[in-house]
Design a protein around this motif. Structure first.
Motif, PDB file in Angstrom:
ATOM      1  N   THR A 117       0.831  -1.203   0.000  1.00  0.00           N
ATOM      2  CA  THR A 117       0.000   0.000   0.000  1.00  0.00           C
ATOM      3  C   THR A 117       0.862   1.247   0.000  1.00  0.00           C
ATOM      4  OG1 THR A 117      -1.800  -1.113   1.162  1.00  0.00           O
ATOM      5  CG2 THR A 117      -1.744   1.279   1.297  1.00  0.00           C
ATOM      6  N   SER A 118       1.934   1.231   0.785  1.00  0.00           N
ATOM      7  CA  SER A 118       2.840   2.376   0.843  1.00  0.00           C
ATOM      8  C   SER A 118       3.410   2.700  -0.528  1.00  0.00           C
ATOM      9  CB  SER A 118       3.982   2.074   1.826  1.00  0.00           C
ATOM     10  OG  SER A 118       5.005   3.036   1.727  1.00  0.00           O
ATOM     11  N   LEU A 119       3.837   1.673  -1.271  1.00  0.00           N
ATOM     12  CA  LEU A 119       4.385   1.903  -2.616  1.00  0.00           C
ATOM     13  C   LEU A 119       3.316   2.437  -3.557  1.00  0.00           C
ATOM     14  CD1 LEU A 119       6.654   1.707  -4.689  1.00  0.00           C
ATOM     15  CD2 LEU A 119       5.993  -0.677  -5.081  1.00  0.00           C
ATOM     16  N   GLU A 120       2.115   1.862  -3.516  1.00  0.00           N
ATOM     17  CA  GLU A 120       1.044   2.309  -4.401  1.00  0.00           C
ATOM     18  C   GLU A 120       0.668   3.763  -4.126  1.00  0.00           C
ATOM     19  OE1 GLU A 120      -1.917  -0.595  -3.574  1.00  0.00           O
ATOM     20  OE2 GLU A 120      -1.190  -2.015  -5.095  1.00  0.00           O
ATOM     21  N   LEU A 121       0.633   4.152  -2.857  1.00  0.00           N
ATOM     22  CA  LEU A 121       0.331   5.542  -2.514  1.00  0.00           C
ATOM     23  C   LEU A 121       1.412   6.475  -3.071  1.00  0.00           C
ATOM     24  CD1 LEU A 121      -0.859   5.144   1.189  1.00  0.00           C
ATOM     25  CD2 LEU A 121      -2.276   5.783  -0.776  1.00  0.00           C
ATOM     26  N   PHE A 122       2.654   6.053  -2.992  1.00  0.00           N
ATOM     27  CA  PHE A 122       3.757   6.864  -3.508  1.00  0.00           C
ATOM     28  C   PHE A 122       3.652   7.019  -5.021  1.00  0.00           C
ATOM     29  CE2 PHE A 122       8.023   6.932  -5.421  1.00  0.00           C
ATOM     30  CZ  PHE A 122       8.501   8.130  -4.898  1.00  0.00           C
ATOM     31  N   LEU A 123       3.403   5.915  -5.729  1.00  0.00           N
ATOM     32  CA  LEU A 123       3.299   5.979  -7.189  1.00  0.00           C
ATOM     33  C   LEU A 123       2.127   6.861  -7.612  1.00  0.00           C
ATOM     34  CD1 LEU A 123       3.926   2.211  -8.063  1.00  0.00           C
ATOM     35  CD2 LEU A 123       5.556   4.100  -8.271  1.00  0.00           C
ATOM     36  N   ASP A 124       0.981   6.680  -6.963  1.00  0.00           N
ATOM     37  CA  ASP A 124      -0.204   7.474  -7.320  1.00  0.00           C
ATOM     38  C   ASP A 124       0.046   8.952  -7.079  1.00  0.00           C
ATOM     39  OD1 ASP A 124      -1.533   5.222  -8.073  1.00  0.00           O
ATOM     40  OD2 ASP A 124      -2.784   5.077  -6.280  1.00  0.00           O
ATOM     41  N   GLU A 125       0.718   9.268  -5.972  1.00  0.00           N
ATOM     42  CA  GLU A 125       0.951  10.676  -5.663  1.00  0.00           C
ATOM     43  C   GLU A 125       1.807  11.344  -6.734  1.00  0.00           C
ATOM     44  OE1 GLU A 125       3.440  13.701  -2.942  1.00  0.00           O
ATOM     45  OE2 GLU A 125       3.895  11.578  -2.929  1.00  0.00           O
ATOM     46  N   ILE A 126       2.867  10.682  -7.164  1.00  0.00           N
ATOM     47  CA  ILE A 126       3.760  11.276  -8.165  1.00  0.00           C
ATOM     48  C   ILE A 126       3.041  11.417  -9.502  1.00  0.00           C
ATOM     49  CG2 ILE A 126       5.901  10.988  -9.462  1.00  0.00           C
ATOM     50  CD1 ILE A 126       6.341  11.665  -6.525  1.00  0.00           C
ATOM     51  N   VAL A 127       2.406  10.346  -9.957  1.00  0.00           N
ATOM     52  CA  VAL A 127       1.799  10.350 -11.290  1.00  0.00           C
ATOM     53  C   VAL A 127       0.665  11.360 -11.383  1.00  0.00           C
ATOM     54  CG1 VAL A 127       0.491   8.979 -12.955  1.00  0.00           C
ATOM     55  CG2 VAL A 127       2.471   7.985 -11.810  1.00  0.00           C
ATOM     56  N   TRP A 128      -0.169  11.459 -10.351  1.00  0.00           N
ATOM     57  CA  TRP A 128      -1.364  12.293 -10.435  1.00  0.00           C
ATOM     58  C   TRP A 128      -1.184  13.653  -9.769  1.00  0.00           C
ATOM     59  CZ3 TRP A 128      -4.039  10.356 -14.129  1.00  0.00           C
ATOM     60  CH2 TRP A 128      -3.986   8.990 -14.369  1.00  0.00           C
ATOM     61  N   SER A 129       0.063  14.006  -9.453  1.00  0.00           N
ATOM     62  CA  SER A 129       0.343  15.366  -8.987  1.00  0.00           C
ATOM     63  C   SER A 129       0.293  16.319 -10.171  1.00  0.00           C
ATOM     64  CB  SER A 129       1.721  15.426  -8.316  1.00  0.00           C
ATOM     65  OG  SER A 129       2.744  15.154  -9.277  1.00  0.00           O
ATOM     66  N   ASP A 130       0.330  17.621  -9.907  1.00  0.00           N
ATOM     67  CA  ASP A 130       0.264  18.604 -10.988  1.00  0.00           C
ATOM     68  C   ASP A 130       1.427  18.444 -11.964  1.00  0.00           C
ATOM     69  OD1 ASP A 130      -2.056  19.657  -9.958  1.00  0.00           O
ATOM     70  OD2 ASP A 130      -1.047  21.246  -8.826  1.00  0.00           O
ATOM     71  N   ARG A 131       2.623  18.237 -11.449  1.00  0.00           N
ATOM     72  CA  ARG A 131       3.795  18.133 -12.319  1.00  0.00           C
ATOM     73  C   ARG A 131       3.943  16.747 -12.935  1.00  0.00           C
ATOM     74  NH1 ARG A 131       8.892  19.808  -9.053  1.00  0.00           N
ATOM     75  NH2 ARG A 131       9.843  19.429 -11.092  1.00  0.00           N
ATOM     76  N   SER A 132       3.492  15.733 -12.216  1.00  0.00           N
ATOM     77  CA  SER A 132       3.602  14.357 -12.694  1.00  0.00           C
ATOM     78  C   SER A 132       5.011  14.071 -13.212  1.00  0.00           C
ATOM     79  CB  SER A 132       2.581  14.097 -13.816  1.00  0.00           C
ATOM     80  OG  SER A 132       2.482  12.720 -14.120  1.00  0.00           O
ATOM     81  N   ASP A 133       6.011  14.492 -12.432  1.00  0.00           N
ATOM     82  CA  ASP A 133       7.406  14.469 -12.861  1.00  0.00           C
ATOM     83  C   ASP A 133       8.012  13.089 -12.652  1.00  0.00           C
ATOM     84  OD1 ASP A 133      10.104  14.860 -13.363  1.00  0.00           O
ATOM     85  OD2 ASP A 133      10.208  16.772 -12.290  1.00  0.00           O
ATOM     86  N   PHE A 134       8.344  12.436 -13.751  1.00  0.00           N
ATOM     87  CA  PHE A 134       8.939  11.105 -13.695  1.00  0.00           C
ATOM     88  C   PHE A 134      10.170  11.079 -12.803  1.00  0.00           C
ATOM     89  CE2 PHE A 134      12.492   8.591 -15.435  1.00  0.00           C
ATOM     90  CZ  PHE A 134      12.015   7.308 -15.211  1.00  0.00           C
ATOM     91  N   ARG A 135      10.983  12.109 -12.849  1.00  0.00           N
ATOM     92  CA  ARG A 135      12.231  12.117 -12.093  1.00  0.00           C
ATOM     93  C   ARG A 135      11.989  11.988 -10.600  1.00  0.00           C
ATOM     94  NH1 ARG A 135      14.122  17.425 -15.230  1.00  0.00           N
ATOM     95  NH2 ARG A 135      11.930  17.797 -14.718  1.00  0.00           N
ATOM     96  N   GLN A 136      10.805  12.458 -10.141  1.00  0.00           N
ATOM     97  CA  GLN A 136      10.510  12.343  -8.713  1.00  0.00           C
ATOM     98  C   GLN A 136      10.243  10.907  -8.289  1.00  0.00           C
ATOM     99  OE1 GLN A 136      10.796  14.750  -6.286  1.00  0.00           O
ATOM    100  NE2 GLN A 136      11.855  15.670  -8.045  1.00  0.00           N
ATOM    101  N   LEU A 137       9.905  10.043  -9.237  1.00  0.00           N
ATOM    102  CA  LEU A 137       9.802   8.628  -8.896  1.00  0.00           C
ATOM    103  C   LEU A 137      11.141   8.089  -8.411  1.00  0.00           C
ATOM    104  CD1 LEU A 137       7.657   7.176 -11.829  1.00  0.00           C
ATOM    105  CD2 LEU A 137       6.932   7.506  -9.465  1.00  0.00           C
ATOM    106  N   LEU A 138      12.224   8.693  -8.893  1.00  0.00           N
ATOM    107  CA  LEU A 138      13.563   8.251  -8.526  1.00  0.00           C
ATOM    108  C   LEU A 138      14.223   9.128  -7.471  1.00  0.00           C
ATOM    109  CD1 LEU A 138      14.808   7.527 -12.163  1.00  0.00           C
ATOM    110  CD2 LEU A 138      14.142   5.822 -10.469  1.00  0.00           C
ATOM    111  N   LEU A 139      13.791  10.368  -7.359  1.00  0.00           N
ATOM    112  CA  LEU A 139      14.502  11.326  -6.511  1.00  0.00           C
ATOM    113  C   LEU A 139      13.777  11.717  -5.229  1.00  0.00           C
ATOM    114  CD1 LEU A 139      15.824  13.766  -9.285  1.00  0.00           C
ATOM    115  CD2 LEU A 139      17.060  11.897  -8.174  1.00  0.00           C
ATOM    116  N   SER A 140      12.498  11.469  -5.127  1.00  0.00           N
ATOM    117  CA  SER A 140      11.747  11.916  -3.954  1.00  0.00           C
ATOM    118  C   SER A 140      12.349  11.355  -2.669  1.00  0.00           C
ATOM    119  CB  SER A 140      10.282  11.480  -4.058  1.00  0.00           C
ATOM    120  OG  SER A 140       9.586  11.814  -2.880  1.00  0.00           O
TER     121      SER A 140
END
Length: 760
Positions: free
Chosen positions: A510-533
């Motif tokens: 659940t923790s991983l899914e919440l993280f992925l959803d937050e990045i993808v559906w944020s305003d910036r939807s910045d792929f790099r944040q999947l690796l850098l957050s």
């Protein structure tokens, strides 16, 4: 240990002039052709794979230097290795070389299993009012609390995030409860995050009734059997679709009525086990207090789709698949007949000719939605008029014939290719790309009105469609595939070393899914944040295990974990636990994931099965030292010279993803390196430096782009143009690596006929 580099797919005819002109041609002929063939097609049994792949000349040169010739590896000079690599790359190895002689093509394919399930569900669901709405999603279920057992004297109405209650001997809420008897009804809707079989578990010491997606109870425990307090049922649900759910709970008076009854406790909980998941309370984010109509779900088992190319393909029509489609069509026909009066618009009180006309109108809409386009006169005559004629006055039989003929028709079972310039074909390509299903009415209207002619038109529709839960489901499936976490696996750790792991496993996912959803559906939807957050979602249970100060009952929330040591998905505990053994970390598994999944490098599985060196056999070595010992052979180093240095960068994390500084009482060595396609040696120490390199690597963005295209379109990207990957990557870079914009761009351009999309 025998492991060899994968150089996959394709072989091509090399002209005599090309071979003569290349400086590495004679070297290749004398040193390599006897095993790999003059055209790189492979000749010996152990070298049967063609020489083809995605490596650059610099990377390929390093492979040649370390592996060729077989009887004397590393005997070539760097200049000779580079000359051979350049000849191979230009002649038959590279994508461009393969495109010259055997261009990839767009194949006519059948619906994949997911597409079939989704399409049938949406065809039937389209006749229900507002069937896939998701209002107040992520809030929980409506709870109505009554001061009697008959659900009449309502005291409180509220929204409960989950159903996990131990009421004890007290009333369940504030209010007037004149006796120990009371009842509770929880109702609303449930969003299925993926298609498949769900297991639901109700636990209670009182009377309970559970309804999900239907009017018949899945659990009927109004009368308890002995001391039974747990009830388990399974149900097929379709991903991205919203279904009704209701749980009724009734606490009885226990004791002799003419005497004061002794207070007795009461409890109730509702858990589930989703496909590829663990048993857990149904997460609040999948619950809504708003009720919806039920949805049809295909329950028939299908043979799995071909995934040999790295994505699901409807490429085979076997007897098993044909039989499954027949059974599924019969199942759909039965479902339509059962609710015919509700969804067809046929007035049972009307004269028979009127009923016949209304039934034909309904049948026409059904066939059009299945075929994704209006019917021609000939089609209407065959699929509707003829079937009603053969059925006589029996409307039920007529509809059965229409449904079976339609759902077994190639017009339903096969998708349109990208060559078709028809607007309805464009609508279909767009809907299957983003939803894995049929177009909705808005998309069909756009096709009918000429609003799907340009890239601006398809982009506009794609932006709208991305707001639907079905698009979120498809993106989540892709991200789990990208992370190589989409396959069912038994994730077990040694209970003596990690006794805390098993209870938190559902929370980790659940923790991983919440993280992925937050990045993808944020305003910036910045792929790099999947690796850098630097943030991760933890609740109270996870916080206790991973050393964060949160209350024991704290809900999921963003926290910083091991500040300065972690970076994005690479260091998420669920991913690290998945690529580890039961007792130790696994640099090999983690390195393979990074090389294949993130960087897009082709690696061949080892020819011989092997087990890791046992720690007990080498008590003085840590994990890094054991891996180096086991993979030091020349054959092993062909692949492990890439795998090991990548995996070593994550050695600061143990088998359950906890940060550590020592392994077997020795300081962690998290140094690693990678040879880029340009030939540069990139060095890094630890996960943060590795993540920074990957976030800015063209190889990573190209790999992600190519994998996303294949997941959405399910066709070879080279079939849409030799430079299509680079075009998408350039677009993505210009748009700040916005994941949603890339998704829209891929779907919008691939939906148009290829000539139209090139003229954008």
């Amino acid at each position: 240990m025998k492991i060899r580099w994968t150089l996959v797919l394709g072989c091509f005819v090399i002209t005599a002039s090309l071979r003569a002109e290349s400086p590495g041609a004679e070297l290749y002929k004398s040193q390599c052709a006897r095993c790999h063939g003059p055209q790189g097609q492979g000749v010996a049994k152990k070298y049967s794979q063609p020489l083809a792949g995605e490596l650059s000349i610099a990377q390929l040169s390093e492979v040649v230097r370390k592996t060729m010739p077989e009887d004397n590896p590393e005997s070539l000079t760097p200049e000779q290795s580079t000359a051979i690599a350049a000849f191979m790359y230009d002649s038959f190895y590279s994508p461009i070389a393969r495109e010259r002689t055997r261009p990839a093509r767009i194949d006519l394919t059948r619906l994949t299993v997911n597409q079939y399930r989704h399409s049938v569900s949406d065809i039937l669901g389209s006749f229900r009012f507002n069937t896939n709405r998701w209002q107040d999603g992520g809030k929980g279920l409506k709870g109505e609390y009554f001061a009697d057992r008959g659900y009449r004297n309502r005291q409180v109405e509220r929204t409960d995030p989950t159903i996990q209650f131990d009421f004890g001997t007290n009333p369940p809420t504030e209010g007037k409860y004149p006796s120990p008897e009371y009842s509770v009804r929880w109702s609303g809707s449930l969003l299925a995050p993926e298609s498949g079989e769900y297991t639901f578990i109700v636990k209670s010491d009182q009377a309970v009734l559970l309804y999900i997606n239907g009017n018949e109870p899945l659990v009927d425990a109004r009368v308890r059997s002995g001391n039974q307090t747990e009830y388990v049922v399974s149900l097929m649900l379709t991903g991205g679709r919203v279904v009704p759910i209701r749980l009724e709970f009734s606490k009885a008076l226990q004791g002799v009525k003419d005497k004061a009854p002794k207070p007795t406790p009461a409890f109730v909980s509702l858990n589930w086990k989703p496909p590829h998941g663990q048993i857990e309370p149904i997460p609040t984010r999948f619950l809504s207090p708003v009720s919806v109509p039920d949805q049809h779900a295909v329950t028939i088992a299908f043979p799995p789709d071909d995934q040999s190319m790295g994505w699901e393909r409807g490429s085979s029509v076997s007897k098993e698949w044909d039989a499954a489609t027949s059974e599924a069509a019969l199942e759909a026909a039965k479902a339509i007949i059962q609710q015919f009066n509700r969804i067809s618009g046929v007035d049972a009180r009307a004269p028979k000719p009127n009923q016949l006309q209304q039934a034909k109108q309904f049948a026409g809409k059904f066939v059009e939605r299945a075929f994704r386009q209006p019917l021609t006169p000939d089609q209407r005559a065959l699929y509707i008029d003829r079937q009603f004629q053969l059925a006589g006055d029996d409307l039920t039989l007529a509809m059965q014939r229409v449904v079976l003929l339609t759902l077994k028709s190639p017009r339903f079972l096969f998708r349109e290719t990208a060559e078709s310039a028809d607007a309805y074909a464009t609508a279909s390509r767009l809907s299957f790309a983003l939803w894995d299903s049929i177009p909705d009415q808005e998309l069909l209207n756009a096709a009918a009105q000429g609003r799907l002619k340009t890239i601006a038109d398809t982009r506009k529709q794609a932006e709208r469609m991305l707001q639907d839960p079905r698009a979120a489901v498809k993106m989540r499936r892709f991200l789990m595939h990208w992370l190589r976490l989409d396959q069912e696996r038994e994730l077990v750790k040694n209970p003596k070393l990690f006794p805390e792991f098993e209870p938190i496993l559902p929370d980790l996912k659940t923790s991983l899914e919440l993280f992925l959803d937050e990045i993808v559906w944020s305003d910036r939807s910045d792929f790099r944040q999947l690796l850098l957050s630097d943030s991760v979602y933890l609740n109270g249970r996870l916080a206790k295990v991973y050393g964060v100060n949160l209350p024991a009952d704290a809900p999921f929330q963003k926290v910083q974990l091991d500040v300065g040591k972690r970076s994005g998905v690479l260091t998420h505990p669920y991913l690290l636990s998945s690529f580890a053994y039961s007792e130790h970390s696994s640099p090999i598994h983690r390195g393979v994931f990074l090389a294949k999944g993130i960087l897009g490098t082709g690696l061949k599985p080892p020819q011989d099965a092997f087990s890791p060196l046992a720690a007990s056999a080498h008590p003085n070595l840590n994990t890094r030292e054991r891996v180096l010992l086991q993979t030091k052979g020349a054959n092993c180093q062909t692949c492990h010279s890439v795998i090991n240095p990548l995996g070593f960068a994550l050695e600061s994390f143990d088998a359950i993803g906890k940060y550590r500084q020592l392994d077997n009482q020795k300081p962690i060595d998290a140094r690693g390196e990678y040879i880029t396609r340009s030939g540069t040696i990139q060095k890094f120490t630890g996960a943060v430096e590795l993540a920074k390199f990957l976030a800015n690597s063209p190889e990573v963005s190209e790999s992600f782009t190519r994998q996303l295209f294949h997941h959405l379109i399910q066709q070879p990207i080279r079939a849409y143009g030799a430079n299509r990957t680079e075009e998408y990557r350039a677009f993505w870079e210009q748009n700040g690596y916005n994941i949603r914009r890339l998704m829209i761009e891929i779907a919008a351009t691939a939906a148009l006929p290829r000539m139209e999309s090139r003229q954008r």
